[in-house]
Scaffold this active site. Structure first.
Site, mmCIF file in Angstrom:
data_model
loop_
_atom_site.group_PDB
_atom_site.id
_atom_site.type_symbol
_atom_site.label_atom_id
_atom_site.label_comp_id
_atom_site.label_asym_id
_atom_site.label_seq_id
_atom_site.Cartn_x
_atom_site.Cartn_y
_atom_site.Cartn_z
ATOM 1 N N ARG A 1 -43.017 13.003 -36.321
ATOM 2 C CA ARG A 1 -42.137 12.241 -35.280
ATOM 3 C C ARG A 1 -42.938 10.937 -35.225
ATOM 4 N NH1 ARG A 1 -43.636 11.370 -29.952
ATOM 5 N NH2 ARG A 1 -41.941 11.104 -28.489
ATOM 6 N N SER B 1 -34.414 19.287 -28.004
ATOM 7 C CA SER B 1 -35.344 19.386 -26.709
ATOM 8 C C SER B 1 -34.431 19.876 -25.757
ATOM 9 C CB SER B 1 -35.752 18.024 -26.686
ATOM 10 O OG SER B 1 -36.512 17.444 -27.914
ATOM 11 N N LYS C 1 -45.108 10.677 -24.921
ATOM 12 C CA LYS C 1 -43.782 10.475 -24.765
ATOM 13 C C LYS C 1 -43.294 9.220 -23.911
ATOM 14 C CE LYS C 1 -39.078 12.779 -24.633
ATOM 15 N NZ LYS C 1 -38.622 12.054 -25.776
HETATM 16 C C1 LIG Z 1 -39.172 15.631 -27.610
HETATM 17 C C2 LIG Z 1 -39.610 16.865 -28.305
HETATM 18 C C3 LIG Z 1 -39.453 17.984 -27.733
HETATM 19 N N1 LIG Z 1 -39.995 19.135 -28.242
HETATM 20 C C4 LIG Z 1 -40.274 19.123 -29.531
HETATM 21 C C5 LIG Z 1 -40.571 20.484 -30.081
HETATM 22 F F1 LIG Z 1 -41.813 20.852 -29.806
HETATM 23 F F2 LIG Z 1 -40.484 20.429 -31.500
HETATM 24 F F3 LIG Z 1 -39.827 21.498 -29.691
HETATM 25 N N2 LIG Z 1 -40.381 18.089 -30.454
HETATM 26 C C6 LIG Z 1 -39.874 16.896 -29.798
HETATM 27 N N3 LIG Z 1 -40.181 15.785 -30.381
#
Ligand SMILES: C=C1C=NC(C(F)(F)F)=NC1=N
Ligand SMILES: [Mg+2]
Length: 219
Positions: free
Chosen positions: A47, A119, A148
């Site tokens: 990411r 998500s 985030k």
């Molecule tokens: C914003 C996000 C929310 N959930 C997930 C995951 F954990 F992979 F499901 N990854 C992300 N980048």
């Protein structure tokens, strides 16, 4: 066409899901990833976001390095947001958020043989993602997160329980401010796994941190 991965295998893979980009670590990410793998993570998501993140060729080169580390240890490699890169590399999967291209468009672009994670924050978003062909749901932010910038408001583990009660049976991984101490509660709420950024990426020992999550998630 047969699915790339069946539900039970995916649920196992989601149990300790490490997510990181180069901005989440203060030493080479391939080294941190290798240590996290030795500690027992079961899946990795690249990411690469936020100020100072890699772009273009530098991002692609890093992605290739990380993918090779995952291949060397039979760990799945998921790319966040960047569908073109995921397809170009034939990554194991792609993870998209509500602000990215819709899940059904993404599913058409990647075909049936790539894992699609979405998500979701609400039950409605979860039902839509299921209808669109998602393979797993990232539900959160379960707790307050620093990883985030544009996170939705904190929803707590009960959101997972509510999704299960409303008949969402797709594999679910919890995300957002997850620590070892909070993991048992998340498991009880019905999550198949926990996804972790800073609790592993910023740990003095990523392998020790990963192993703590593994121990809790295994039984
Ligand atoms: C914003 C996000 C929310 N959930 C997930 C995951 F954990 F992979 F499901 N990854 C992300 N980048
Ligand atoms: Mg996104």
């Amino acid at each position: 066409m047969s699915k790339h991965i069946d539900n039970d295998t995916l649920k196992q893979a989601l149990s300790v899901y490490f997510i990181s980009g180069t901005t989440n670590v203060n030493r080479p990410l391939p080294n941190v990833l290798t240590e996290a793998i030795s500690g027992g993570i079961t899946l990795f998501q690249f990411r690469e976001k936020g100020s100072g993140c890699l772009t273009n060729k530098a991002k692609r080169d890093m992605a290739e390095k990380l993918f090779q580390v995952c291949k060397d240890h039979q760990i799945g490699f998921i790319i966040n947001d960047d569908v073109e890169l995921a397809i170009a590399m034939n990554a194991d999967g792609i993870h998209i958020g509500q602000k990215d291209a819709g899940a059904s468009i993404t599913r058409k672009m990647i075909g049936e043989n790539m894992i699609l994670g979405v998500s979701v924050h609400t039950i409605e978003e979860a039902k839509q993602a299921v209808a669109d062909g998602a393979d797993y749901l990232g539900v959160g932010p379960i707790f307050q997160t620093n990883s985030k910038q544009d996170a939705e408001e904190v929803c707590g583990p009960e959101r997972i329980m509510d999704m299960r009660k409303s008949g969402i049976n797709l594999p679910i991984v919890a995300i957002g401010g997850i620590t070892v101490e909070k993991t048992p509660e998340i498991k009880r709420a019905g999550a198949d796994g926990v996804s972790i950024i800073s609790a592993i990426a910023s740990a003095p020992s990523p392998s020790y941190a990963a192993n703590q999550f593994k121990e809790i998630m295994k039984d």
